[in-house]
Design a protein around this motif. Structure first.
Motif, PDB file in Angstrom:
ATOM      1  N   ALA A   1      62.586 -78.775 -14.809  1.00 38.78           N
ATOM      2  CA  ALA A   1      63.891 -79.284 -14.398  1.00 38.78           C
ATOM      3  C   ALA A   1      63.879 -79.675 -12.927  1.00 38.78           C
ATOM      4  CB  ALA A   1      64.978 -78.244 -14.670  1.00 38.78           C
ATOM      5  N   ALA A   2      63.184 -78.871 -12.097  1.00 38.31           N
ATOM      6  CA  ALA A   2      63.094 -79.199 -10.669  1.00 38.31           C
ATOM      7  C   ALA A   2      62.419 -80.554 -10.481  1.00 38.31           C
ATOM      8  CB  ALA A   2      62.327 -78.117  -9.917  1.00 38.31           C
TER       9      ALA A   2
ATOM     10  N   ARG B   1      64.583 -83.687 -10.650  1.00 35.11           N
ATOM     11  CA  ARG B   1      65.570 -83.805  -9.570  1.00 35.11           C
ATOM     12  C   ARG B   1      66.763 -82.871  -9.722  1.00 35.11           C
ATOM     13  NH1 ARG B   1      64.677 -88.673  -6.599  1.00 35.11           N
ATOM     14  NH2 ARG B   1      63.457 -90.233  -7.713  1.00 35.11           N
ATOM     15  N   ALA B   2      66.653 -81.801 -10.511  1.00 32.02           N
ATOM     16  CA  ALA B   2      67.776 -80.883 -10.675  1.00 32.02           C
ATOM     17  C   ALA B   2      67.738 -79.800  -9.586  1.00 32.02           C
ATOM     18  CB  ALA B   2      67.736 -80.233 -12.050  1.00 32.02           C
ATOM     19  N   SER B   3      68.873 -79.582  -8.919  1.00 29.30           N
ATOM     20  CA  SER B   3      68.972 -78.559  -7.876  1.00 29.30           C
ATOM     21  C   SER B   3      68.953 -77.176  -8.528  1.00 29.30           C
ATOM     22  CB  SER B   3      70.276 -78.743  -7.112  1.00 29.30           C
ATOM     23  OG  SER B   3      71.355 -78.401  -7.950  1.00 29.30           O
ATOM     24  N   PRO B   4      68.753 -76.103  -7.749  1.00 26.14           N
ATOM     25  CA  PRO B   4      68.676 -74.769  -8.357  1.00 26.14           C
ATOM     26  C   PRO B   4      69.905 -74.409  -9.201  1.00 26.14           C
ATOM     27  CG  PRO B   4      67.890 -74.681  -6.110  1.00 26.14           C
ATOM     28  CD  PRO B   4      68.412 -76.076  -6.316  1.00 26.14           C
TER      29      PRO B   4
ATOM     30  N   ASP C   1      72.065 -76.470 -10.592  1.00 26.79           N
ATOM     31  CA  ASP C   1      72.031 -77.398 -11.719  1.00 26.79           C
ATOM     32  C   ASP C   1      71.036 -76.900 -12.776  1.00 26.79           C
ATOM     33  OD1 ASP C   1      72.020 -79.601 -13.349  1.00 26.79           O
ATOM     34  OD2 ASP C   1      71.249 -81.007 -11.869  1.00 26.79           O
ATOM     35  N   ARG C   2      69.866 -76.465 -12.320  1.00 23.71           N
ATOM     36  CA  ARG C   2      68.843 -75.957 -13.246  1.00 23.71           C
ATOM     37  C   ARG C   2      69.361 -74.737 -13.998  1.00 23.71           C
ATOM     38  NH1 ARG C   2      65.156 -76.907  -8.699  1.00 23.71           N
ATOM     39  NH2 ARG C   2      64.775 -74.730  -8.154  1.00 23.71           N
TER      40      ARG C   2
ATOM     41  N   LEU D   1      55.447 -76.705  -5.837  1.00 27.71           N
ATOM     42  CA  LEU D   1      55.643 -75.580  -6.762  1.00 27.71           C
ATOM     43  C   LEU D   1      54.788 -74.369  -6.402  1.00 27.71           C
ATOM     44  CD1 LEU D   1      55.674 -77.581 -10.133  1.00 27.71           C
ATOM     45  CD2 LEU D   1      57.632 -76.680  -8.908  1.00 27.71           C
TER      46      LEU D   1
ATOM     47  N   PRO E   1      61.084 -78.863  -4.328  1.00 27.65           N
ATOM     48  CA  PRO E   1      60.498 -79.810  -5.294  1.00 27.65           C
ATOM     49  C   PRO E   1      61.479 -80.884  -5.779  1.00 27.65           C
ATOM     50  CG  PRO E   1      59.930 -77.549  -5.875  1.00 27.65           C
ATOM     51  CD  PRO E   1      60.848 -77.466  -4.699  1.00 27.65           C
ATOM     52  N   HIS E   2      62.749 -80.490  -6.003  1.00 27.23           N
ATOM     53  CA  HIS E   2      63.662 -81.470  -6.605  1.00 27.23           C
ATOM     54  C   HIS E   2      64.078 -82.555  -5.629  1.00 27.23           C
ATOM     55  CE1 HIS E   2      66.456 -78.549  -4.778  1.00 27.23           C
ATOM     56  NE2 HIS E   2      67.349 -79.521  -4.764  1.00 27.23           N
ATOM     57  N   LYS E   3      63.715 -82.411  -4.340  1.00 20.93           N
ATOM     58  CA  LYS E   3      64.079 -83.449  -3.371  1.00 20.93           C
ATOM     59  C   LYS E   3      62.892 -84.303  -2.958  1.00 20.93           C
ATOM     60  CE  LYS E   3      68.201 -81.284  -1.526  1.00 20.93           C
ATOM     61  NZ  LYS E   3      68.679 -80.399  -0.475  1.00 20.93           N
TER      62      LYS E   3
ATOM     63  N   LEU F   1      59.341 -86.846  -6.937  1.00 20.85           N
ATOM     64  CA  LEU F   1      58.098 -86.973  -7.688  1.00 20.85           C
ATOM     65  C   LEU F   1      58.372 -86.806  -9.175  1.00 20.85           C
ATOM     66  CD1 LEU F   1      55.801 -84.757  -5.452  1.00 20.85           C
ATOM     67  CD2 LEU F   1      55.571 -87.217  -5.792  1.00 20.85           C
TER      68      LEU F   1
ATOM     69  N   PHE G   1      62.588 -79.836 -22.936  1.00 21.01           N
ATOM     70  CA  PHE G   1      63.555 -78.748 -23.095  1.00 21.01           C
ATOM     71  C   PHE G   1      63.824 -78.511 -24.575  1.00 21.01           C
ATOM     72  CE2 PHE G   1      65.033 -80.463 -18.847  1.00 21.01           C
ATOM     73  CZ  PHE G   1      64.325 -79.508 -18.138  1.00 21.01           C
TER      74      PHE G   1
ATOM     75  N   TYR H   1      68.574 -86.446 -19.294  1.00 22.40           N
ATOM     76  CA  TYR H   1      68.565 -85.410 -18.248  1.00 22.40           C
ATOM     77  C   TYR H   1      67.945 -85.993 -16.974  1.00 22.40           C
ATOM     78  CZ  TYR H   1      68.263 -80.674 -16.291  1.00 22.40           C
ATOM     79  OH  TYR H   1      68.426 -79.565 -15.519  1.00 22.40           O
TER      80      TYR H   1
ATOM     81  N   ARG I   1      70.107 -87.931 -13.343  1.00 23.78           N
ATOM     82  CA  ARG I   1      69.878 -87.412 -11.994  1.00 23.78           C
ATOM     83  C   ARG I   1      69.120 -88.398 -11.110  1.00 23.78           C
ATOM     84  NH1 ARG I   1      70.577 -83.680 -15.574  1.00 23.78           N
ATOM     85  NH2 ARG I   1      71.609 -81.717 -15.044  1.00 23.78           N
TER      86      ARG I   1
ATOM     87  N   ARG J   1      60.196 -89.233 -19.995  1.00 24.32           N
ATOM     88  CA  ARG J   1      61.153 -88.462 -19.199  1.00 24.32           C
ATOM     89  C   ARG J   1      60.768 -88.488 -17.724  1.00 24.32           C
ATOM     90  NH1 ARG J   1      62.156 -82.056 -20.114  1.00 24.32           N
ATOM     91  NH2 ARG J   1      60.109 -81.996 -19.136  1.00 24.32           N
TER      92      ARG J   1
ATOM     93  N   THR K   1      62.810 -90.324 -14.041  1.00 27.09           N
ATOM     94  CA  THR K   1      63.226 -89.765 -12.752  1.00 27.09           C
ATOM     95  C   THR K   1      63.015 -90.812 -11.658  1.00 27.09           C
ATOM     96  OG1 THR K   1      61.072 -88.854 -12.214  1.00 27.09           O
ATOM     97  CG2 THR K   1      62.546 -87.421 -13.415  1.00 27.09           C
TER      98      THR K   1
END
Lengths: 226, 367
Positions: free
Chosen positions: A124-125, A128-131, A133-134, B47, B71-73, B76, B86, B97, B101, B142, B146
């Motif tokens: 999920a990270a 682009r999902a924030s903590p 959000d995850r 990570l 990581p989410h910013k 990548l 999921f 999903y 985002r 997926r 992103t």
């Protein structure tokens, strides 16, 4: 046959519902932290959380009674802020129940979060999902069985609460006289008929709830093949 | 350009990487299992929290002594080896999903990705009901949605059997040629790497030992020990010029025609063909009465004896070829740099898995 006073039943359901909702709100972050942390204090926090499981309810009740007393720092502070005492009040009962049932919320949730593992959260990270959000979109839905189990166990456990209530709440009709106390009182006064009715209600209710939970769990597994 | 200068120490393993990664095309990270290639991807993604050092994408510093971008910013995309779709969401929900985002980032649309990877029939299904190949396609889709600055792919085909792999590879080739997104591709399958990559990096015991354009690196005898005897082999570029009636395809390479078992590609296609060093025979004079059809005039560039066998580097026109012969033959033929000779390649020796489209280096934005 006439029904006994059902006031204690409604009070018990009210107490159990309030306790369950508040515990889910407070217990979820705690369970999440326990499931993720590598901190050295984790075992201590885990032990504290599990303490109500092994401690006699009267011991917990005794300490809470001391803590809630208007002459203590916490109890006195409470009286100054709210104008009410915590001992022998519904609010005091809610706080006591929350502590008493804490492991029944935290442990199923912690187990559910731990079984999800790190990998879906990492995935999920990388999307682009924030903590937060995850947590809301991955961890919580994947742990939905854990939430259900936690809610039911907490609710059911609070229904059966006796020792702590007796110590902290006493036996005030409409305020602190819950069903287990009422049953005890009926038995003490050799009013077995009313004790039977209340006990049967509690038994049937608890059994039905558990059957419902197990049915739901079986029918809607996580990632169901709809 | 992605600049990585990091160290990561575990009890029995250390990763030490100081390397720039090109921001275009496919860069393959090739190494044995346990060499640290997957760990390097995790470090780049942010990570691995124990990694120390500096990671920067251009001027954008993702990690240094004081700062770490979560990581989410980092923008990548990551295709995990185990897909990590999921389980509680359908394929369509898994795709959206990512899509939801990444609304503010340029890149392929949901429809583009669904079309490119043939995902339409899978949309209403849950991941648990999909085959391995279908799961891989969904995970790749997926990650593309992103709209990443760079796509990290960790052995996306490792869990698939040869048939499934052959199904997915054309999709990956299409992605490589049609999206501008640079890809960092981890693999321990050289056949896969030679089909997909423009750049190659060899990683061993947590360090990058060789890095460069794929053709150059594979033709360099110095990389042979890192690749292992079975995987040594240069690639040549050829154009498909005819499909003969006897089932052979005729290709034109720098020094003349070569014939290979039927290749399913349009005439005029630029193909990249991997020729394993162990499949090449060297002759000093043009052989006659030989069953092999492919006899390419070449010149010896260098010789690299290693015990009983010798690796010979040849150039045939603009192409480089490697041949592994016995040291005894090398001596008997009196091979030396500059010696003219003939490289003989058995037609049937080139496996279909070793033939791929020549990567198109012009980036497009649309799939």
């Amino acid at each position: 046959m006439t029904l006994p006073d059902l006031g204690p039943l409604w009070l018990t359901l009210h107490l159990a519902a309030v306790t369950t909702i508040l515990l889910l709100i407070c217990g979820t972050p705690l369970a999440w932290w326990l499931s993720q942390t590598r901190s050295r204090v984790k075992p201590i926090v885990e032990a504290l959380t599990a303490l109500p499981l092994v401690l006699p309810p009267t011991v917990l009740g005794f300490y809470l009674l001391v803590l809630f007393s208007p002459t203590s720092t916490f109890g006195g502070f409470w009286v100054r802020v709210t104008g009410e005492t915590l001992t022998f009040s519904f609010t005091g009962l809610v706080i006591a129940s929350m502590l008493y049932s804490l492991p029944f919320t935290v442990q199923p949730l912690q187990a559910a979060f731990e079984s999800i593992g790190r990998t879906p959260m990492e995935a999920a990270a990388m999307l682009r999902a924030s903590p937060l959000d995850r947590f809301a979109t991955v961890a919580a839905p994947m742990a939905k069985r854990g939430f259900l189990t936690a809610a039911v166990l907490t609710f059911a456990h609070t229904l059966g609460e006796f020792g702590v209530v007796l110590m902290v709440g006493g036996n005030i009709p409409g305020k602190t006289k819950v069903i287990s106390i009422a049953i005890y009182e009926h038995v003490e006064t050799i009013n077995y008929a009313d004790a039977h009715v209340l006990a049967a209600i509690l038994l049937v209710f608890s059994f039905t709830t558990l059957v419902m939970v197990y049915t739901i769990n079986r029918r809607y597994p996580v990632g169901g093949r709809a | 350009m992605l600049n990585v200068d990091i160290t990561l120490n575990y009890k029995d393993f250390a990763l030490n990487i100081a390397q720039s990664f090109p921001a275009s095309g496919v860069t393959a990270l090739f190494g044995r299992s346990g060499s640290g290639k997957s760990t390097l991807l995790r470090v780049i993604a942010g990570l691995e929290l124990n990694a120390t050092g500096r990671i920067a994408w251009g001027d954008d510093v993702w990690q240094d002594a004081r700062h770490r971008t979560p990581p989410h910013k980092r923008g990548l995309g990551y295709v995990f080896q185990d897909t990590r779709l999921f389980p509680h969401l359908t394929v369509a929900q898994n795709l959206s999903y990512a899509d939801k985002r990444a609304q503010n980032h340029p890149g392929p649309s949901m429809d583009d990705v669904i079309t490119a990877l043939d995902l339409a029939p899978l949309l209403p299904r849950h991941p648990a009901t999909l085959s391995g190949g279908e799961q891989s396609r969904c995970a790749i889709g997926r990650a593309l949605l992103t709209r990443p600055r760079m796509l990290l792919m960790d052995e996306p085909l490792a869990a698939l059997d040869a048939t499934r792999k052959a199904e997915i590879l054309p999709y990956l080739e299409r992605l490589r040629d049609n999206i501008g997104t640079p890809i960092l591709y981890v693999s321990h399958q050289m056949a896969e790497v030679t089909r997909l990559a423009n750049h190659l990096m060899l990683i061993d015991k947590g360090q990058i030992t060789h890095a460069g354009p794929l053709e150059t690196l594979l033709a360099d005898p110095a990389t042979a020990p890192a690749l292992g005897a079975r995987d040594v082999g240069a690639v040549i570029t050829a154009t498909l010029t005819a499909q003969d009636s006897d089932g052979l395809s005729r290709l034109t390479c720098a020094t003349g025609p070569i014939y290979l078992p039927h290749i399913d590609a349009p005439l005029g296609a630029r193909l990249r063909i991997r020729i394993l060093a162990q499949d090449v025979i060297i002759a000093r004079t043009a052989p006659t009465g030989l069953s092999a059809l492919n006899i390419l005039p070449a010149t010896v560039t260098s010789l690299h004896p290693d015990g009983a066998s010798t690796l010979v580097q040849l150039h045939a026109g603009t192409d480089q070829i490697l041949a592994r012969i016995t040291t005894r033959s090398a001596t008997a033929l009196a091979l030396a740099p500059g010696t003219p000779c003939f490289a003989i390649l058995k037609t049937a020796a080139v496996a279909p898995a070793h033939i791929g489209d020549q990567p198109n280096l012009v980036p497009h934005t649309k799939l």
